[in-house]
Design an enzyme around this catalytic site. Structure first.
Site, PDB file in Angstrom:
ATOM      1  N   PRO A   1       3.383   1.869  -7.588  1.00  0.00           N
ATOM      2  CA  PRO A   1       2.282   1.029  -8.191  1.00  0.00           C
ATOM      3  C   PRO A   1       2.044  -0.343  -7.440  1.00  0.00           C
ATOM      4  CG  PRO A   1       3.796   1.337  -9.826  1.00  0.00           C
ATOM      5  CD  PRO A   1       4.410   2.014  -8.710  1.00  0.00           C
TER       6      PRO A   1
ATOM      7  N   ILE B   1      -0.289   2.564  -3.760  1.00  0.00           N
ATOM      8  CA  ILE B   1      -1.611   2.431  -4.332  1.00  0.00           C
ATOM      9  C   ILE B   1      -1.695   1.230  -4.653  1.00  0.00           C
ATOM     10  CG2 ILE B   1      -1.838   4.843  -5.224  1.00  0.00           C
ATOM     11  CD1 ILE B   1      -1.191   3.810  -7.877  1.00  0.00           C
ATOM     12  N   PRO B   2      -3.167   0.620  -4.774  1.00  0.00           N
ATOM     13  CA  PRO B   2      -3.455  -0.751  -5.099  1.00  0.00           C
ATOM     14  C   PRO B   2      -3.698  -1.099  -6.600  1.00  0.00           C
ATOM     15  CG  PRO B   2      -5.420   0.475  -4.477  1.00  0.00           C
ATOM     16  CD  PRO B   2      -4.256   1.402  -4.506  1.00  0.00           C
ATOM     17  N   TRP B   3      -4.048  -2.233  -6.990  1.00  0.00           N
ATOM     18  CA  TRP B   3      -4.228  -2.530  -8.168  1.00  0.00           C
ATOM     19  C   TRP B   3      -5.717  -2.579  -8.931  1.00  0.00           C
ATOM     20  CZ3 TRP B   3      -7.878  -6.302  -7.346  1.00  0.00           C
ATOM     21  CH2 TRP B   3      -7.733  -6.944  -6.140  1.00  0.00           C
TER      22      TRP B   3
ATOM     23  N   GLU C   1      -4.923  -4.672   6.596  1.00  0.00           N
ATOM     24  CA  GLU C   1      -3.947  -5.336   7.113  1.00  0.00           C
ATOM     25  C   GLU C   1      -2.555  -4.263   7.053  1.00  0.00           C
ATOM     26  OE1 GLU C   1      -3.511  -9.112   5.169  1.00  0.00           O
ATOM     27  OE2 GLU C   1      -1.368  -9.509   6.285  1.00  0.00           O
TER      28      GLU C   1
ATOM     29  N   GLU D   1     -14.103  -8.465   4.082  1.00  0.00           N
ATOM     30  CA  GLU D   1     -14.129  -8.178   2.702  1.00  0.00           C
ATOM     31  C   GLU D   1     -13.864  -8.894   1.748  1.00  0.00           C
ATOM     32  OE1 GLU D   1     -10.738  -5.139   1.603  1.00  0.00           O
ATOM     33  OE2 GLU D   1     -12.419  -3.827   0.784  1.00  0.00           O
TER      34      GLU D   1
ATOM     35  N   GLU E   1       2.080  -4.406  -7.698  1.00  0.00           N
ATOM     36  CA  GLU E   1       2.914  -5.126  -8.485  1.00  0.00           C
ATOM     37  C   GLU E   1       2.198  -5.821  -9.683  1.00  0.00           C
ATOM     38  OE1 GLU E   1       2.464  -5.175  -5.263  1.00  0.00           O
ATOM     39  OE2 GLU E   1       2.849  -7.044  -4.093  1.00  0.00           O
TER      40      GLU E   1
ATOM     41  N   GLN F   1      -5.962 -13.515  -5.336  1.00  0.00           N
ATOM     42  CA  GLN F   1      -7.278 -12.804  -5.305  1.00  0.00           C
ATOM     43  C   GLN F   1      -8.340 -13.733  -5.408  1.00  0.00           C
ATOM     44  OE1 GLN F   1      -7.477  -9.805  -3.723  1.00  0.00           O
ATOM     45  NE2 GLN F   1      -9.808  -9.819  -3.719  1.00  0.00           N
TER      46      GLN F   1
ATOM     47  N   GLU G   1      -6.392   4.809   3.317  1.00  0.00           N
ATOM     48  CA  GLU G   1      -7.731   4.565   2.623  1.00  0.00           C
ATOM     49  C   GLU G   1      -7.992   3.103   2.389  1.00  0.00           C
ATOM     50  OE1 GLU G   1     -10.394   3.270   0.817  1.00  0.00           O
ATOM     51  OE2 GLU G   1      -9.769   4.291  -1.395  1.00  0.00           O
TER      52      GLU G   1
ATOM     53  N   CYS H   1     -13.255  -0.931  -3.233  1.00  0.00           N
ATOM     54  CA  CYS H   1     -13.302  -0.758  -1.776  1.00  0.00           C
ATOM     55  C   CYS H   1     -14.582  -0.450  -1.401  1.00  0.00           C
ATOM     56  CB  CYS H   1     -12.313  -0.172  -1.321  1.00  0.00           C
ATOM     57  SG  CYS H   1     -12.094   1.432  -2.046  1.00  0.00           S
TER      58      CYS H   1
ATOM     59  N   LYS I   1      -8.712 -16.153  -2.854  1.00  0.00           N
ATOM     60  CA  LYS I   1      -9.462 -15.662  -1.665  1.00  0.00           C
ATOM     61  C   LYS I   1     -10.821 -15.325  -1.517  1.00  0.00           C
ATOM     62  CE  LYS I   1      -9.727 -11.308   1.048  1.00  0.00           C
ATOM     63  NZ  LYS I   1      -9.595  -9.882   1.035  1.00  0.00           N
TER      64      LYS I   1
HETATM   65  P1  NAD Z   1      -2.049  -4.451  -0.264  1.00  0.00           P
HETATM   66  O1  NAD Z   1      -2.603  -3.899   0.885  1.00  0.00           O
HETATM   67  O2  NAD Z   1      -1.154  -5.789   0.173  1.00  0.00           O
HETATM   68  O3  NAD Z   1      -1.317  -3.990  -1.408  1.00  0.00           O
HETATM   69  C1  NAD Z   1      -1.510  -2.697  -1.775  1.00  0.00           C
HETATM   70  C2  NAD Z   1      -0.565  -1.913  -1.875  1.00  0.00           C
HETATM   71  O4  NAD Z   1       0.339  -1.822  -1.085  1.00  0.00           O
HETATM   72  C3  NAD Z   1       0.387  -2.675  -3.033  1.00  0.00           C
HETATM   73  O5  NAD Z   1       1.223  -1.451  -3.734  1.00  0.00           O
HETATM   74  C4  NAD Z   1       1.675  -3.347  -2.265  1.00  0.00           C
HETATM   75  O6  NAD Z   1       2.849  -3.577  -3.055  1.00  0.00           O
HETATM   76  C5  NAD Z   1       1.795  -2.320  -1.079  1.00  0.00           C
HETATM   77  N1  NAD Z   1       2.377  -3.060   0.026  1.00  0.00           N
HETATM   78  C6  NAD Z   1       2.241  -4.533   0.421  1.00  0.00           C
HETATM   79  N2  NAD Z   1       2.578  -4.542   1.557  1.00  0.00           N
HETATM   80  C7  NAD Z   1       3.157  -3.378   1.989  1.00  0.00           C
HETATM   81  C8  NAD Z   1       4.068  -2.893   3.097  1.00  0.00           C
HETATM   82  N3  NAD Z   1       4.248  -3.736   4.082  1.00  0.00           N
HETATM   83  N4  NAD Z   1       4.219  -1.696   3.237  1.00  0.00           N
HETATM   84  C9  NAD Z   1       4.067  -0.579   2.215  1.00  0.00           C
HETATM   85  N5  NAD Z   1       3.353  -1.023   1.044  1.00  0.00           N
HETATM   86  C10 NAD Z   1       2.904  -2.346   0.945  1.00  0.00           C
HETATM   87  O7  NAD Z   1      -3.258  -5.374  -0.892  1.00  0.00           O
HETATM   88  P2  NAD Z   1      -3.576  -6.705  -1.826  1.00  0.00           P
HETATM   89  O8  NAD Z   1      -2.697  -7.857  -1.114  1.00  0.00           O
HETATM   90  O9  NAD Z   1      -3.092  -6.354  -3.074  1.00  0.00           O
HETATM   91  O10 NAD Z   1      -4.784  -7.177  -1.676  1.00  0.00           O
HETATM   92  C11 NAD Z   1      -5.321  -7.788  -0.629  1.00  0.00           C
HETATM   93  C12 NAD Z   1      -6.648  -7.322  -0.086  1.00  0.00           C
HETATM   94  O11 NAD Z   1      -6.568  -5.828   0.097  1.00  0.00           O
HETATM   95  C13 NAD Z   1      -7.687  -7.593  -1.222  1.00  0.00           C
HETATM   96  O12 NAD Z   1      -8.331  -8.814  -0.975  1.00  0.00           O
HETATM   97  C14 NAD Z   1      -8.692  -6.368  -0.675  1.00  0.00           C
HETATM   98  O13 NAD Z   1      -9.540  -6.918   0.282  1.00  0.00           O
HETATM   99  C15 NAD Z   1      -8.072  -5.208  -0.155  1.00  0.00           C
HETATM  100  N6  NAD Z   1      -7.685  -4.171  -1.150  1.00  0.00           N
HETATM  101  C16 NAD Z   1      -8.240  -3.147  -0.741  1.00  0.00           C
HETATM  102  C17 NAD Z   1      -8.005  -1.921  -1.665  1.00  0.00           C
HETATM  103  C18 NAD Z   1      -8.808  -0.651  -1.730  1.00  0.00           C
HETATM  104  O14 NAD Z   1      -9.024  -0.118  -2.557  1.00  0.00           O
HETATM  105  N7  NAD Z   1      -9.271  -0.151  -0.494  1.00  0.00           N
HETATM  106  C19 NAD Z   1      -7.330  -2.134  -2.858  1.00  0.00           C
HETATM  107  C20 NAD Z   1      -6.685  -3.173  -3.141  1.00  0.00           C
HETATM  108  C21 NAD Z   1      -6.940  -4.220  -2.168  1.00  0.00           C
END
Ligand code: NAD
Ligand code: MN
Length: 510
Positions: free
Chosen positions: A216, A189-191, A270, A420, A218, A370, A289, A323, A373
């Site tokens: 969760p 999940i994200p932050w 990504e 985004e 980081e 963030q 999601e 999001c 960005k």
């Molecule tokens: P992220 O996708 O890197 O992180 C989300 C989660 O995935 C975190 O728990 C992270 O530790 C984990 N993660 C990272 N790399 C992984 C991998 N290779 N395999 C499995 N898990 C992994 O997002 P971010 O870097 O925190 O944020 C970057 C961008 O993502 C933001 O600027 C925003 O555009 C987008 N975002 C979207 C949401 C949403 O709710 N859709 C939420 C947070 C961020």
């Protein structure tokens, strides 16, 4: 322009002029931003996080095998709040093994109604602890206390209550079929909504009889570890939920683990793509999601003040770390100047600052990365010819802050209209006809959500049927209910969370 609109505009302008933004310098640090001065209203409940948080595996807290910890900071002042355990490969193995053991043991054999009782118990404890959890959520993530208190925590509890009710009623969700659990679920999940995203993932998984390993984000692990304590207090059998903190490498080890039967991810497109690749060719079930680039469409016949208020909430709520944030605004040409005037006046009243102040509208950006960005995308918007409207509020020297921003003169090809931003930045575009509005709103790689503003019911239905977005709000925005499904089209991911739809992710039907 209709006369009523002109009159209303004028009234707003007069109010704004009679309250010049005079903020004595001495008080700015306490309550900066906003056109009107408010006395400080700090949250009364003081909660101190622990100095250190361990991993929650097999019902107990334990140190990571590597002994590695990383800091979580308060983004409002950049001070470290706690040390967080970093789960390595052997910790991930242990968590997945504990989840498997619970699945094959007491949890897998438990009658569904009993499972439901645990979920009800968890929901009630979350309610009892909601104030303290809200404060921790705000400290670690930077969101205003009024949001963690009035949105995140009530919604978190509501999701556990909602799915508790489904636990023994799965035969009604899938009539004529037998719903079996998928198995061990790896959830990342994200932050932006740490506890709420944990609830969206854990509650339906448990209702359907699965076990869970959750990772969760980081920058926001603290409340997840407090949730682990709540599971202990609720006597949830050991291993049913395991929570392992760590960074992207921990997430990757979890989703790629051969002992995981189902992967659920919320985060960036990504990383979502990387996960889709890693899971392809395995038997794992997957829900993603991902991001969004939601459009608001305001038609000329809309109630303009109401629409502007909805647009403001829809993008500045939670610093735009949402999001489904309505980050693109399409305004029908005839009301363009009226809408811009109201937007400008309204953002001047938004208070940016101390997330623990109850009057704060916009808190701290979650991390330095963030913030950078957001800044780079706004710079690109201006370089490409957009005009930037920002409030002149002063921001504190420490912490990560971004003032509420509106970029006008944006065209479909600008980066701010395509990418985004995930920050408090609204791009404004115009349209002439309803057909053009829909076509332009759909012109994005994403398709998570949208907002339509018009007084005509028929126009609402005609518009929403053509919008390629998973959720469309009409004359309101960002309304959530555990019974409503949520999810997107195209690069916004696939699968639906919430409601009866959300159960389908966590069952195998026989
Ligand atoms: P992220 O996708 O890197 O992180 C989300 C989660 O995935 C975190 O728990 C992270 O530790 C984990 N993660 C990272 N790399 C992984 C991998 N290779 N395999 C499995 N898990 C992994 O997002 P971010 O870097 O925190 O944020 C970057 C961008 O993502 C933001 O600027 C925003 O555009 C987008 N975002 C979207 C949401 C949403 O709710 N859709 C939420 C947070 C961020
Ligand atoms: Mn933090």
């Amino acid at each position: 322009m209709p006369r009523t609109t002109a009159r209303r505009t004028k009234a707003v302008a007069v109010v704004a002029e009679s309250h010049p933004p005079v903020v004595p310098k001495s008080r700015r640090a306490l309550n900066f931003g906003g056109k009107w001065q408010y006395a400080p209203a700090p949250e009364a409940v003081v909660v101190k996080p622990d100095a250190q948080y361990e991993l929650f595996i097999g019902g107990a807290f334990r140190e990571p095998e590597s002994g590695v910890y990383f800091p979580s900071i308060n983004p409002a002042n950049e001070k470290p709040l706690a040390k967080i355990a970093h789960a390595g490969g052997s910790d991930v193995d242990a968590a997945v093994a504990a989840a498997r053991k619970a699945l094959n043991g007491p949890w897998g054999k438990m009658p569904a109604a009993e499972r439901g009782k645990y979920l009800y118990r968890i929901a009630r404890i979350i309610q009892e602890r909601s104030r303290e959890l809200a404060v921790l959520e705000t400290l670690d993530g930077g969101k205003p206390i009024k949001e963690s208190r009035d949105f995140d925590l009530p919604q978190t509890a509501a999701n556990f209550f909602y799915y508790a009710g489904w636990a023994d009623k799965l035969q009604y969700a899938f009539p004529g079929r037998t719903a079996r659990p998928v198995g061990v679920c790896g959830q990342v999940i994200p932050w932006n909504f740490p506890l709420l995203m944990a609830a969206w993932k854990i509650a339906p998984a448990l209702a359907c009889g699965n076990t869970v390993v959750l990772k969760p984000a980081e920058s926001t692990s603290i409340t997840a570890m407090h949730l682990a304590r709540i599971f202990q207090e609720a006597d949830l059998p050991a291993g049913v939920v395991n929570i392992i903190s760590g960074a992207g490498d921990t997430g990757r080890a979890l989703v790629e683990h051969p002992g995981v039967d189902k992967v659920a991810f919320t985060g960036s497109t990504e990383v979502g793509k990387l996960i889709a690749k890693a899971v392809a060719g395995t038997k794992k079930k997957l829900t993603l999601e991902l991001g969004g680039k939601a459009a608001h469409i305001i038609f000329e016949d809309a109630a303009i003040d109401q629409a502007v208020e909805g647009v403001i909430g829809g993008i500045f709520f939670n610093q735009g770390h949402v999001c489904c944030a309505g980050s693109r605004l399409f305004v029908q040409e005839g009301i363009y100047s009226a809408v811009i005037r109201r937007l400008r006046d309204r953002i001047a009243t938004l208070r940016v600052g101390d997330p623990l102040d109850k009057n704060t509208d916009i808190g701290a950006i979650n991390s330095r990365a963030q913030l950078e960005k957001i800044q780079s995308l706004v710079d690109a918007g201006v370089a490409e010819g957009g005009q930037l409207l920002q409030t002149s509020c002063s921001l504190p020297a420490k912490g990560y802050w971004f003032p509420p921003s509106v970029i006008t003169g944006v065209t479909a090809s600008h980066r701010v209209a395509q990418e985004e931003i995930f920050g408090p930045v609204l791009s404004v575009l115009t349209f002439r006809t309803p057909e053009e509005a829909v076509e332009r709103a759909n012109n994005t790689p994403y398709g998570l959500s949208a907002g339509v503003w018009t007084e005509k019911g028929s126009k609402i239905f005609k518009t929403i049927s053509k919008l390629r977005a998973g959720v469309v709000w009409a004359n309101t925005y960002n309304k959530f209910d555990p019974a409503s499904p949520f999810g997107g089209y195209k690069e916004s991911g696939f699968g639906r969370e919430g409601g009866v739809h959300g159960l389908a992710n966590y069952v195998r039907l026989e």
